[in-house]
Write a protein that holds these residues in place. Structure first.
Motif, PDB file in Angstrom:
ATOM      1  N   MET A   1      32.654 -28.458   3.035  1.00  0.00           N
ATOM      2  CA  MET A   1      33.052 -29.200   4.122  1.00  0.00           C
ATOM      3  C   MET A   1      31.966 -30.021   4.746  1.00  0.00           C
ATOM      4  SD  MET A   1      34.691 -27.904   7.720  1.00  0.00           S
ATOM      5  CE  MET A   1      36.528 -27.528   7.003  1.00  0.00           C
ATOM      6  N   THR A   2      32.198 -31.290   5.041  1.00  0.00           N
ATOM      7  CA  THR A   2      31.239 -32.060   5.474  1.00  0.00           C
ATOM      8  C   THR A   2      31.224 -31.882   7.119  1.00  0.00           C
ATOM      9  OG1 THR A   2      32.725 -33.986   5.992  1.00  0.00           O
ATOM     10  CG2 THR A   2      31.442 -33.745   3.667  1.00  0.00           C
ATOM     11  N   LEU A   3      30.014 -32.263   7.636  1.00  0.00           N
ATOM     12  CA  LEU A   3      30.009 -32.361   9.173  1.00  0.00           C
ATOM     13  C   LEU A   3      31.273 -33.296   9.725  1.00  0.00           C
ATOM     14  CD1 LEU A   3      28.739 -31.609  11.757  1.00  0.00           C
ATOM     15  CD2 LEU A   3      27.046 -33.344  11.217  1.00  0.00           C
ATOM     16  N   THR A   4      31.379 -34.382   8.951  1.00  0.00           N
ATOM     17  CA  THR A   4      32.452 -35.182   9.747  1.00  0.00           C
ATOM     18  C   THR A   4      33.767 -34.371   9.607  1.00  0.00           C
ATOM     19  OG1 THR A   4      31.207 -37.374   8.880  1.00  0.00           O
ATOM     20  CG2 THR A   4      33.625 -37.374   9.354  1.00  0.00           C
ATOM     21  N   ALA A   5      34.123 -33.779   8.471  1.00  0.00           N
ATOM     22  CA  ALA A   5      35.392 -32.912   8.326  1.00  0.00           C
ATOM     23  C   ALA A   5      35.395 -31.990   9.316  1.00  0.00           C
ATOM     24  CB  ALA A   5      35.400 -32.522   6.780  1.00  0.00           C
ATOM     25  N   PHE A   6      34.362 -31.248   9.388  1.00  0.00           N
ATOM     26  CA  PHE A   6      34.094 -30.155  10.542  1.00  0.00           C
ATOM     27  C   PHE A   6      34.396 -30.656  11.902  1.00  0.00           C
ATOM     28  CE2 PHE A   6      31.594 -27.475  13.444  1.00  0.00           C
ATOM     29  CZ  PHE A   6      32.354 -26.108  13.236  1.00  0.00           C
ATOM     30  N   ILE A   7      33.724 -31.736  12.232  1.00  0.00           N
ATOM     31  CA  ILE A   7      34.082 -32.280  13.514  1.00  0.00           C
ATOM     32  C   ILE A   7      35.845 -32.809  13.748  1.00  0.00           C
ATOM     33  CG2 ILE A   7      33.678 -34.293  15.017  1.00  0.00           C
ATOM     34  CD1 ILE A   7      30.693 -33.973  14.106  1.00  0.00           C
ATOM     35  N   ALA A   8      35.957 -33.357  12.677  1.00  0.00           N
ATOM     36  CA  ALA A   8      37.479 -33.797  12.705  1.00  0.00           C
ATOM     37  C   ALA A   8      38.570 -32.601  12.767  1.00  0.00           C
ATOM     38  CB  ALA A   8      37.853 -34.619  11.324  1.00  0.00           C
ATOM     39  N   SER A   9      38.171 -31.418  12.087  1.00  0.00           N
ATOM     40  CA  SER A   9      39.105 -30.165  12.322  1.00  0.00           C
ATOM     41  C   SER A   9      39.017 -29.708  13.685  1.00  0.00           C
ATOM     42  CB  SER A   9      38.394 -29.277  11.417  1.00  0.00           C
ATOM     43  OG  SER A   9      37.199 -28.405  12.061  1.00  0.00           O
ATOM     44  N   LEU A  10      38.262 -30.117  14.710  1.00  0.00           N
ATOM     45  CA  LEU A  10      38.554 -29.921  16.043  1.00  0.00           C
ATOM     46  C   LEU A  10      39.874 -30.183  16.757  1.00  0.00           C
ATOM     47  CD1 LEU A  10      34.892 -30.469  17.282  1.00  0.00           C
ATOM     48  CD2 LEU A  10      35.795 -28.221  16.737  1.00  0.00           C
ATOM     49  N   ASP A  11      40.424 -31.269  15.974  1.00  0.00           N
ATOM     50  CA  ASP A  11      41.665 -31.871  16.577  1.00  0.00           C
ATOM     51  C   ASP A  11      42.829 -30.925  16.143  1.00  0.00           C
ATOM     52  OD1 ASP A  11      40.821 -34.049  17.604  1.00  0.00           O
ATOM     53  OD2 ASP A  11      41.261 -35.354  15.688  1.00  0.00           O
ATOM     54  N   GLN A  12      42.593 -29.691  15.334  1.00  0.00           N
ATOM     55  CA  GLN A  12      43.746 -28.730  14.817  1.00  0.00           C
ATOM     56  C   GLN A  12      43.560 -27.671  16.080  1.00  0.00           C
ATOM     57  OE1 GLN A  12      45.715 -29.298  12.354  1.00  0.00           O
ATOM     58  NE2 GLN A  12      44.450 -31.190  12.056  1.00  0.00           N
ATOM     59  N   PRO A  13      44.657 -26.950  16.145  1.00  0.00           N
ATOM     60  CA  PRO A  13      44.868 -25.779  17.217  1.00  0.00           C
ATOM     61  C   PRO A  13      43.887 -24.501  16.914  1.00  0.00           C
ATOM     62  CG  PRO A  13      46.948 -26.038  15.815  1.00  0.00           C
ATOM     63  CD  PRO A  13      46.211 -27.030  15.304  1.00  0.00           C
ATOM     64  N   ALA A  14      43.593 -24.305  15.645  1.00  0.00           N
ATOM     65  CA  ALA A  14      42.884 -23.061  15.094  1.00  0.00           C
ATOM     66  C   ALA A  14      41.938 -23.644  14.080  1.00  0.00           C
ATOM     67  CB  ALA A  14      43.733 -22.253  14.377  1.00  0.00           C
ATOM     68  N   PRO A  15      40.744 -22.734  13.810  1.00  0.00           N
ATOM     69  CA  PRO A  15      39.812 -23.223  12.833  1.00  0.00           C
ATOM     70  C   PRO A  15      40.107 -23.167  11.623  1.00  0.00           C
ATOM     71  CG  PRO A  15      39.274 -21.010  13.982  1.00  0.00           C
ATOM     72  CD  PRO A  15      40.545 -21.743  14.568  1.00  0.00           C
ATOM     73  N   PRO A  16      39.599 -23.922  10.672  1.00  0.00           N
ATOM     74  CA  PRO A  16      40.214 -23.699   9.233  1.00  0.00           C
ATOM     75  C   PRO A  16      39.702 -22.418   8.671  1.00  0.00           C
ATOM     76  CG  PRO A  16      38.982 -26.050   9.546  1.00  0.00           C
ATOM     77  CD  PRO A  16      38.824 -25.119  10.766  1.00  0.00           C
ATOM     78  N   GLN A  17      40.453 -21.955   7.799  1.00  0.00           N
ATOM     79  CA  GLN A  17      40.520 -20.459   7.446  1.00  0.00           C
ATOM     80  C   GLN A  17      39.128 -20.051   6.747  1.00  0.00           C
ATOM     81  OE1 GLN A  17      44.053 -18.855   5.593  1.00  0.00           O
ATOM     82  NE2 GLN A  17      45.147 -18.976   7.432  1.00  0.00           N
ATOM     83  N   GLU A  18      38.717 -20.986   6.180  1.00  0.00           N
ATOM     84  CA  GLU A  18      37.547 -20.777   5.225  1.00  0.00           C
ATOM     85  C   GLU A  18      36.058 -21.006   6.085  1.00  0.00           C
ATOM     86  OE1 GLU A  18      38.166 -25.386   5.057  1.00  0.00           O
ATOM     87  OE2 GLU A  18      39.390 -23.479   5.217  1.00  0.00           O
ATOM     88  N   LEU A  19      36.185 -21.096   7.286  1.00  0.00           N
ATOM     89  CA  LEU A  19      34.890 -20.950   8.166  1.00  0.00           C
ATOM     90  C   LEU A  19      34.429 -19.765   8.324  1.00  0.00           C
ATOM     91  CD1 LEU A  19      35.570 -23.531  11.078  1.00  0.00           C
ATOM     92  CD2 LEU A  19      34.598 -24.091   8.803  1.00  0.00           C
ATOM     93  N   SER A  20      33.210 -19.414   8.062  1.00  0.00           N
ATOM     94  CA  SER A  20      32.333 -18.335   8.247  1.00  0.00           C
ATOM     95  C   SER A  20      32.313 -17.913   9.889  1.00  0.00           C
ATOM     96  CB  SER A  20      30.828 -18.492   7.680  1.00  0.00           C
ATOM     97  OG  SER A  20      30.252 -19.656   8.413  1.00  0.00           O
ATOM     98  N   ALA A  21      32.009 -16.933  10.152  1.00  0.00           N
ATOM     99  CA  ALA A  21      32.065 -16.492  11.668  1.00  0.00           C
ATOM    100  C   ALA A  21      31.159 -17.354  12.375  1.00  0.00           C
ATOM    101  CB  ALA A  21      31.558 -15.072  11.631  1.00  0.00           C
ATOM    102  N   PRO A  22      29.779 -17.720  11.861  1.00  0.00           N
ATOM    103  CA  PRO A  22      29.080 -18.626  12.482  1.00  0.00           C
ATOM    104  C   PRO A  22      29.767 -19.955  12.774  1.00  0.00           C
ATOM    105  CG  PRO A  22      27.686 -17.412  10.977  1.00  0.00           C
ATOM    106  CD  PRO A  22      29.125 -17.179  10.772  1.00  0.00           C
TER     107      PRO A  22
END
Length: 94
Positions: A1-22
């Motif tokens: 995942m890119t930083l841009t995609a990570f920031i864009a994912s903030l529009d979702q109600p929950a974090p993407p499942q593949e994200l690490s705990a940090p």
């Protein structure tokens, strides 16, 4: 995942499942959910967890607690804007 995609994912109600705990902690902070982010960060025992924990306490305004966690992370407390540090941490983890 890119930083841009990570920031864009903030529009979702929950974090993407593949994200690490940090990254989940950063994601929740990015959503304005400091408590949720802190709950996750305090359970991460690595230097990365300490860095996120430090950032969160700096954001909270508790500079003495932040200084403790920056020291545990092996980092100096930055003077950069919080948004810049958030992106720096996210980029380092992605």
């Amino acid at each position: 995942m890119t930083l841009t995609a990570f920031i864009a994912s903030l529009d979702q109600p929950a974090p993407p499942q593949e994200l690490s705990a940090p990254l989940q902690a950063l994601w929740w902070d990015g959503k304005g959910q400091w408590d949720q982010a802190h709950d996750i960060a305090q359970d991460i025992t690595s230097s990365t967890g300490s860095w996120i924990h430090a950032y969160l306490h700096r954001k909270e305004g508790d500079r003495s607690n932040a200084a403790y966690w920056y020291a545990r992370a092996g980092k100096s407390m930055p003077f950069s804007p919080l948004e810049e540090e958030w992106e720096q941490i996210a980029a380092a983890l992605l």
